[in-house]
Design an enzyme around this catalytic site. Structure first.
Site, PDB file in Angstrom:
ATOM      1  N   ASP A 147       0.957   3.393  -1.900  1.00 20.35           N
ATOM      2  CA  ASP A 147       2.317   3.013  -2.268  1.00 20.35           C
ATOM      3  C   ASP A 147       3.018   2.274  -1.123  1.00 20.35           C
ATOM      4  OD1 ASP A 147       4.807   3.328  -3.970  1.00 20.35           O
ATOM      5  OD2 ASP A 147       5.439   4.415  -2.180  1.00 20.35           O
TER       6      ASP A 147
ATOM      7  N   GLU B 241      -0.627  -1.453  -2.950  1.00 23.81           N
ATOM      8  CA  GLU B 241       0.564  -2.049  -3.550  1.00 23.81           C
ATOM      9  C   GLU B 241       1.274  -2.919  -2.508  1.00 23.81           C
ATOM     10  OE1 GLU B 241       4.807  -0.824  -5.667  1.00 23.81           O
ATOM     11  OE2 GLU B 241       4.060   0.265  -3.922  1.00 23.81           O
TER      12      GLU B 241
END
Length: 630
Positions: free
Chosen positions: A241, A314
């Site tokens: 993330d 990401e």
């Protein structure tokens, strides 16, 4: 004697006939070919169908209005039916839920709202049984302020004193100010004063998400151990993330952080876009950190065996930076740095040239020997049906299924689910709640996070609670799994057909790729592999009937192509032959076609099958010989 001679003559005739049958067509297969296999030169993830589950919204098993691990385990067979290779789960760890799980209080515990560790272990067992791999969300940038690490850091515990980014601030005319002008992604200052420690801490997200200090080797090793813990539980990798935010610039010689320059186009000093984030995003140390995480995964595999474990990163960074995540000459990085170009560069008004440029941008920048990936949506962005058009859902699924590499589907995109309007009263996303009723909609991510639509029953079959954590879409009686399973050309069934084809076609798994805009309206993708049928995907992005001639752009194609996949908008049917010199597409129509070859395409139980014609003839000849010898 005469019988045997006739049999031998039959074999010769069949072989000659088979050869004659195949000669006019390209991609002749001289031998029996295992068309269902992917070959030994592909790893499990390289052509994988990845599926993102947002656990809160997938399936509620206990009636509290929130999805959970047992709900996911119960519905994994559905993913198997879709043809999914692996599913990655948004955070399921212990959290006060200030950012719905991305504020983690304990990185190795399961949040009670999702279940228990036993429930997770059951999920892993079910996943193994149905052969679907589990990918977990790894949130390295920050923890929750309720994490034990942060509490001990705030208390200046020697082991944790420098676990987070702390600073006493700047004194200006006797008044204390934040250390810099940095702004949080959730609006306002990225610095929060801690009364107990008498210092500011950095939070690039909400104030309950303090940033970890990766300049501290203890932090790095602690997070490495988090990876090892879940690898030990059997997961197949991690989606990392918010990777670009992990490092910020180091303190200068005066022990200060530099202010970031302004953006002229944003006049709201509370808004993240107000500044150019040159000191808090994409710092050079970030890439090496990703390489170190890959080394942890590779070391674990060498020690414990099993399939390769992967990293999916990401990042919305500039493409030259994104490509560095793959690795370099000396270090391996993330196998799949997420390709968000289909999200960030395409709009409802994009023409075929824009689509072509967007696809080629990734392929042309990607280092040799790496694997492409295509992401259409996620829990942070409007759904593809709302962003690019509900009437383009099938064609976009066709595009990602027939491009090279892996694809990532956000839950519900296979159904054509769209964003749901959420009132200010029902809004729960902190990104929106930190604003006001007049502007919250432009910040809210709630519309794409609403519960999954399983049926037309209460709560769309997601739950039996009196109230779900977010409202159910109003169209759930028309858009749900049970209904779409019954319609042969529903979004759901087109999606299934695409991934059945993908798993059978070596051309789609291994073939070269040509992407050409035939006009403003029509995008074409041609996949080619020697000794295999070529595959052509055509998308009519516009509302008019379009007639295209494929021969000038693809002169090696035969005069006719066979139809493999159609949509409800198509006038042709699966198995039809179409003329490559004059091929008509209906408004918003899309087709997958193959060059006619010695493979016969047929359907059984709703699945596409490929049968080698030459092999059939030779098999019949062998049967004749066997019968005549008895």
């Amino acid at each position: 004697m005469i019988t045997h001679r006739l049999d031998a003559l039959l074999v010769v005739v069949l072989q000659i006939f088979a050869s004659a049958w195949t000669q006019p067509f390209p991609n002749y297969h001289a031998d029996f070919v295992d068309i269902s296999g992917t070959g030994n030169d592909l790893k499990w993830w390289q052509t994988g169908a990845f599926y993102q589950i947002y656990p809160r919204s997938f399936k509620d098993s206990n009636g509290d209005g929130v999805g959970d691990l047992n709900g996911i385990a119960d519905r994994l067979p559905y993913l198997k039916e879709l043809g999914i290779t692996a599913t990655w789960l948004s955070p399921i760890f212990t959290s006060p839920m200030a950012d719905f799980g991305y504020d983690i209080a304990n990185f190795t515990e399961i949040a009670p709202i999702f279940g228990t560790m036993a429930d997770f272990e059951n999920l892993m067992a079910v996943a193994k049984k149905v052969d679907i791999k589990i990918i977990l969300d790894f949130v390295p940038n920050h923890s929750s302020d309720e994490c034990e690490w942060f509490r001990r850091s705030a208390a200046k515990d020697p082991e944790y004193k420098d676990f987070y980014v702390w600073h006493p601030g700047r004194m200006v005319n006797g008044t204390r100010h934040p250390p810099s002008n940095w702004i949080s992604l959730f609006r306002g200052s990225a610095w929060e004063w801690h009364e107990g420690r008498q210092e500011y801490y950095l939070h690039q997200f909400v104030k309950k998400q303090p940033d970890l200090n990766y300049r501290n080797p203890k932090v790095r090793e602690t997070m490495n151990n988090v990876l090892r813990f879940w690898l030990g539980k059997g997961v197949s990798g991690f989606r990392i993330d918010a990777v670009p935010h992990v490092f910020e610039i180091a303190l200068d010689a005066q022990n200060q952080y530099r202010d970031e320059p302004r953006n002229d186009w944003d006049n709201d000093p509370e808004d993240y876009g107000y500044l150019q984030h040159i000191y808090t995003v994409d710092q050079p140390e970030t890439i090496d950190l990703v390489y170190s995480w890959r080394a942890v995964l590779d070391s674990f595999q060498r020690e414990h065996g099993g399939d390769e474990c992967i990293l999916m990163a990401e990042t919305y960074s500039p493409i030259d930076i994104v490509m560095q995540y793959y690795g370099n000459d000396t270090s391996e990085g993330a196998q799949l740095p997420f390709n968000f170009l289909l999200i960030s560069e395409l709009t409802n008004s994009s023409n075929a040239h824009s689509y072509s440029d967007t696809v080629l941008k990734w392929l042309q920048h990607m280092p040799k020997g790496r694997t492409a990936n295509w992401v259409l949506g996620n829990h942070d962005k409007p759904r593809v049906g709302s962003r690019l058009g509900r009437d383009r859902v099938d064609m976009l699924n066709m595009l990602t299924a027939t491009l090279p590499g892996a694809s990532v589907t956000y839950q519900g995109e296979e159904l054509g689910m769209t964003d749901v309007w959420i009132s200010w009263k029902d809004t729960v996303d902190p990104s929106a709640c930190n604003t006001n009723p007049s502007i919250y909609e432009q910040y809210s991510r709630d519309p794409e996070r609403t519960p999954f639509q399983w049926s037309d029953a209460q709560d769309a079959g997601f739950s039996n609670a009196s109230k779900t954590w977010l409202p159910i879409a109003l169209d759930y009686k028309q858009v749900n799994v049970e209904l779409e399973q019954q319609r042969p050309l529903s979004h759901l069934n087109v999606f299934k057909q695409l991934w059945q084809l993908r798993k059978q076609s070596r051309t789609l798994q291994l073939g070269d790729t040509e992407v050409i805009a035939l006009s403003d309206a029509v995008l074409s993708v041609k996949r080619n592999l020697p000794h295999e049928s070529s595959i052509v995907t055509l998308l009519n992005l516009y509302d008019g009937v379009e007639t295209v001639n494929l021969q000038p752009d693809f002169p090696d194609l035969p005069s006719q192509l066979r139809v493999l996949v159609v949509t409800e908008r198509s006038q042709v049917k699966v198995g039809d032959l179409v003329n490559t010199a004059s091929l008509q597409l209906q408004p918003k129509d899309s087709l997958v076609l193959e060059s006619t070859s010695s493979y016969y395409t047929y359907a059984t139980n709703g699945e596409l099958r490929l049968l080698p014609v030459l092999g059939v003839y030779l098999w019949l000849a062998q049967v004749a010989l066997y019968l005549s010898s008895r």
